[in-house]
Enzyme design. Structure first.
Site, PDB file in Angstrom:
ATOM      1  N   ASP A 103      44.246  19.611   1.264  1.00 51.08           N
ATOM      2  CA  ASP A 103      43.877  18.471   0.423  1.00 51.08           C
ATOM      3  C   ASP A 103      42.759  18.890  -0.525  1.00 51.08           C
ATOM      4  OD1 ASP A 103      41.990  18.472   2.703  1.00 51.08           O
ATOM      5  OD2 ASP A 103      41.189  16.679   1.747  1.00 51.08           O
ATOM      6  N   HIS A 146      42.206  23.930   4.526  1.00 50.56           N
ATOM      7  CA  HIS A 146      42.723  22.589   4.237  1.00 50.56           C
ATOM      8  C   HIS A 146      43.458  22.607   2.906  1.00 50.56           C
ATOM      9  CE1 HIS A 146      39.569  21.474   1.243  1.00 50.56           C
ATOM     10  NE2 HIS A 146      38.733  22.133   2.026  1.00 50.56           N
ATOM     11  N   HIS A 172      34.813  21.153  -6.589  1.00 49.79           N
ATOM     12  CA  HIS A 172      34.556  19.722  -6.741  1.00 49.79           C
ATOM     13  C   HIS A 172      34.258  19.334  -8.189  1.00 49.79           C
ATOM     14  CE1 HIS A 172      33.488  18.875  -2.228  1.00 49.79           C
ATOM     15  NE2 HIS A 172      34.436  19.778  -2.361  1.00 49.79           N
ATOM     16  N   ASP A 232      38.997  25.833  -3.187  1.00 56.29           N
ATOM     17  CA  ASP A 232      38.648  24.868  -2.136  1.00 56.29           C
ATOM     18  C   ASP A 232      39.792  23.877  -1.926  1.00 56.29           C
ATOM     19  OD1 ASP A 232      37.202  23.354  -0.313  1.00 56.29           O
ATOM     20  OD2 ASP A 232      36.172  22.212  -1.875  1.00 56.29           O
ATOM     21  N   GLU A 246      40.277  16.837   4.692  1.00 54.96           N
ATOM     22  CA  GLU A 246      38.903  17.343   4.832  1.00 54.96           C
ATOM     23  C   GLU A 246      37.995  16.759   3.765  1.00 54.96           C
ATOM     24  OE1 GLU A 246      35.373  19.797   4.323  1.00 54.96           O
ATOM     25  OE2 GLU A 246      36.985  19.514   2.861  1.00 54.96           O
ATOM     26  N   GLU A 247      38.480  16.679   2.537  1.00 57.69           N
ATOM     27  CA  GLU A 247      37.634  16.234   1.437  1.00 57.69           C
ATOM     28  C   GLU A 247      37.269  14.752   1.546  1.00 57.69           C
ATOM     29  OE1 GLU A 247      36.239  18.275  -0.285  1.00 57.69           O
ATOM     30  OE2 GLU A 247      37.510  19.953  -0.850  1.00 57.69           O
TER      31      GLU A 247
END
Length: 451
Positions: A92, A90, A423, A123, A156-157
């Protein structure tokens, strides 16, 4: 890494990989368009689409998914009669949080102490680059041995399920014999790991009301029911004395049968402050991979700055519950809502609302694809054997794909090892891991084609 033509090719491509990752990280592709311009996500999607076209992919498309975001699809044909492998990542990313807390700008890829820093570096924009590196290495060493589909998700996030709904509406699009989800990571840098289970999750919002309006705490405090105090009691009821999760009716005693997680190492990975205890009991792996875990994500109440001496009439919170494999997320949601309502004190009015959900996932690790991956990892990581680990996070798309294609084998690998700090502020990727995992994926595709 031992001498291998594929490994040598990937090593030669790493400068290009850094340039491309820098370009991709520069897009502020947070799929929350109240905070970040939609044009940033659209720019990242177009970057991925252009990269696929450059690699010779056919049917490249930027798909408008039902949640208002875009996913990028492409198909690269292999030999006639070959198997089909779907590669997922992903583009995003999570918001950068406090940009001032970053040592270097979050959307500017920066090398420091042997790592590349930037939001999404691990990520999962790094996962996009990993797929590209693997395919380029195969082209330079005999060609692509299987049919390749690539899907790069754009939300996705946010967990809004756009790609999941799109896939359900177009079930033929992502059909494959094997699916490689490039969005997890090694248990530790240098230790090759596949993720065999994922916890699911549910999000529930709770609103508590007690009064028609706020009251002066001197005049009414002591008898007037305080909604914020009621909310605090409800949220506290979700934890036992040792901090473990307690939702009425929800099992919380399962154990993890796989890679162990040393408690001291976990403290270091999680950056737990000296003297602060871990919560829960039994093995760390049990707690984070096999059992439910509740987290209060946010509370709406007056901030300390500017607060007045008032009894609060209303308060609300957003509660996340991670759901372990073997537990149905919909049933866990019902139990959580029932618990919140049952534990609300003083007859306060309470409303709960589910706002998100994803099922847990367990892979079949006895399949031929896992044997092919184990052999690939043994070459890319000399002297190391492939390990199996769980992941406490959720990738709801896994269950959608498993339901749509029940015969497909699903493997989860990626760049999000503990040092990556995904994150969080100062997210980074290890270029050595990017290199080794790209080699792993290329060798896996060769092995799988021959199996």
């Amino acid at each position: 890494m031992s001498s291998n033509p594929v490994a040598e090719t990937v090593a030669s491509l790493m400068p290009r990989a850094r340039t491309e990752l820098s370009e991709l990280v520069a897009f502020k592709s947070v799929a929350d368009f109240d905070q970040f311009p939609k044009s940033e996500s659209e720019g990242a999607a177009n970057w991925v689409a252009d990269a696929l076209r450059t690699e010779g992919f056919q049917d490249v498309a930027v798909l408008d998914t039902p949640d208002g975001t875009q996913s990028v699809y492409g198909y690269l044909p292999g030999p006639e009669g070959a198997k089909t492998v779907l590669l997922y990542a992903h583009y995003d990313v999570q918001p950068p949080l406090d940009e001032a807390a970053w040592t270097t700008p979050p959307f500017e890829l920066t090398e420091r102490d042997g790592r590349w820093y930037g939001r999404g570096a691990a990520d999962c924009k790094g996962g996009v680059i990993m797929h590209l590196l693997a395919l380029r290495a195969l082209k330079a060493n005999g060609g692509i041995p299987v049919h390749i589909k690539v899907i790069a998700e754009g939300s996705e996030e946010q967990g809004t399920g756009g790609l999941e709904r799109y896939a359900e509406e177009h079930p033929e699009l992502l059909a494959a014999d094997t699916i490689v989800i490039g969005d997890t990571g090694n248990f530790r840098v240098g230790l090759p790991t596949v993720t065999s289970t994922l916890r699911g999750m549910t999000l529930v919002r709770i609103q508590i009301d007690t009064l028609e309006g706020n009251l002066h705490s001197g005049q009414f405090g002591g008898a007037a029911p305080d909604a914020l105090a009621a909310l605090i009691r409800v949220l506290d009821s979700l934890r036992a004395k040792d901090g473990s999760t307690t939702v009425d009716g929800l099992a919380a005693h399962a154990t993890w049968d796989g890679l162990s997680y040393d408690e001291g190492q976990f403290r270091q990975d999680a950056k737990v402050l000296d003297g602060v205890e871990l919560i829960g009991s039994d093995a760390v792996a049990d707690r984070i991979w096999a059992r439910p875990a509740v987290t209060v994500l946010g509370i709406d109440c007056p901030p300390v700055v500017g607060a007045t001496p008032s009894v609060q009439a209303g308060a609300r919170a957003l509660v996340s519950l991670r759901v372990p494999p073997g537990v149905d997320a919909a049933e866990a949601t019902k139990l959580l809502q029932a618990h919140l309502e049952a534990h609300t004190p003083w007859g306060a009015r309470v409303r709960t609302e589910q706002i998100g959900q994803g099922q847990p996932f367990s892979a079949d690790t006895t399949s031929p694809a896992y044997a092919a991956m184990a052999d690939a990892m043994a070459v890319a990581y000399p002297g190391q054997e492939m390990q199996y680990a769980g992941q406490g996070g959720s990738i709801p798309l896994c269950n959608t794909l498993a339901a749509l294609y029940p015969q497909a084998e699903i493997l989860l690998i990626g760049l999000s090892e503990p040092e990556a700090q995904i994150h969080a502020v100062n997210e980074s990727v290890s270029p050595e891991e990017l290199e080794r995992l790209s080699v792993t994926e290329a060798l896996f595709l060769q092995n799988y084609a021959a199996s």
